[in-house]
Write an enzyme that holds these catalytic residues in place. Structure first.
Site, PDB file in Angstrom:
ATOM      1  N   HIS A   1       0.835  -1.199   0.000  1.00 51.10           N
ATOM      2  CA  HIS A   1       0.000   0.000   0.000  1.00 51.10           C
ATOM      3  C   HIS A   1       0.867   1.245   0.000  1.00 51.10           C
ATOM      4  O   HIS A   1       1.980   1.238   0.496  1.00 51.10           O
ATOM      5  CB  HIS A   1      -0.904   0.023   1.234  1.00 51.10           C
ATOM      6  CG  HIS A   1      -1.820  -1.152   1.310  1.00 51.10           C
ATOM      7  ND1 HIS A   1      -2.920  -1.283   0.499  1.00 51.10           N
ATOM      8  CD2 HIS A   1      -1.780  -2.257   2.073  1.00 51.10           C
ATOM      9  CE1 HIS A   1      -3.529  -2.407   0.775  1.00 51.10           C
ATOM     10  NE2 HIS A   1      -2.853  -3.035   1.730  1.00 51.10           N
TER      11      HIS A   1
ATOM     12  N   ARG B   1      18.043  -6.505   9.974  1.00 51.41           N
ATOM     13  CA  ARG B   1      19.435  -6.040   9.929  1.00 51.41           C
ATOM     14  C   ARG B   1      20.340  -7.267   9.910  1.00 51.41           C
ATOM     15  O   ARG B   1      19.996  -8.309  10.471  1.00 51.41           O
ATOM     16  CB  ARG B   1      19.783  -5.217  11.175  1.00 51.41           C
ATOM     17  CG  ARG B   1      18.906  -4.001  11.383  1.00 51.41           C
ATOM     18  CD  ARG B   1      19.443  -2.822  10.594  1.00 51.41           C
ATOM     19  NE  ARG B   1      18.704  -1.618  10.908  1.00 51.41           N
ATOM     20  CZ  ARG B   1      17.887  -1.003  10.077  1.00 51.41           C
ATOM     21  NH1 ARG B   1      17.673  -1.495   8.878  1.00 51.41           N
ATOM     22  NH2 ARG B   1      17.271   0.094  10.401  1.00 51.41           N
TER      23      ARG B   1
END
Length: 175
Positions: free
Chosen positions: A52, A119
């Site tokens: 979106h 990460r």
């Protein structure tokens, strides 16, 4: 996606040989999505090429035009339970994605990623090995020709040796 949407003549979704998608996983591809050979996905993994947008704060998000970006997952990947792979993600070879991680952007070969956003938490460095180093020793391969019976007997012998050394005993076990 909408009815009668023409996605063109080229393949949109390509799954390599030996790909395993875990129970309840979803793969959404309205632009190119490639998953390399021998990738394993845990349960509930979500991979998408579309998301979106939120360009206009006055218009409900669900009524705004979505954004798309190709996704590529290199061969040998291991995608943990509940991980989310977002549009534009490019994962290298033999990448591990921790359970629940949210991945976007590029992940180099031989990396382990975790978190939201994901990460790098560990990486294989040529000449140095895993950085940071693994906390457990690398498993020793079973020598060729060793039978399952021999392995079981070795395990029983090691258990008995440990009990003798510690002074313990095991009911019903002869020494």
């Amino acid at each position: 996606m909408m009815p009668d949407l023409d996605l063109g003549p080229d393949p949109i979704l390509t799954l390599g040989n030996g790909v395993v998608l875990g129970r309840g996983s979803h793969v959404i591809a309205d632009v190119r999505l490639t998953i390399g050979d021998d990738c394993f996905f845990g349960p509930g993994v979500y991979v998408t090429t579309t998301n979106h947008s939120y360009d206009d704060p006055e218009t409900p998000v669900g009524k705004q035009w979505p954004r798309t970006d190709p996704v590529a997952i290199g061969p040998g990947g291991w995608i943990g339970t509940g991980a989310v792979i977002l549009p534009g993600a490019r994962l290298g070879r033999n990448v591990v994605v921790a359970a629940g991680a949210v991945v976007r952007g590029e992940v180099p070969d031989h990396a382990v990623v975790a978190g939201a956003p994901a990460r790098i938490v560990r990486r294989w460095e040529p000449g140095e090995g895993w950085q940071p180093p693994l906390r457990t020793p690398t498993p020793v391969p079973i020598p060729e020709g060793v039978t399952p019976e021999q392995l079981l007997a070795l395990g029983e012998w090691e258990t008995a040796e440990g009990q003798v050394a510690s002074g313990g005993s095991s009911p019903g076990r002869a020494r």
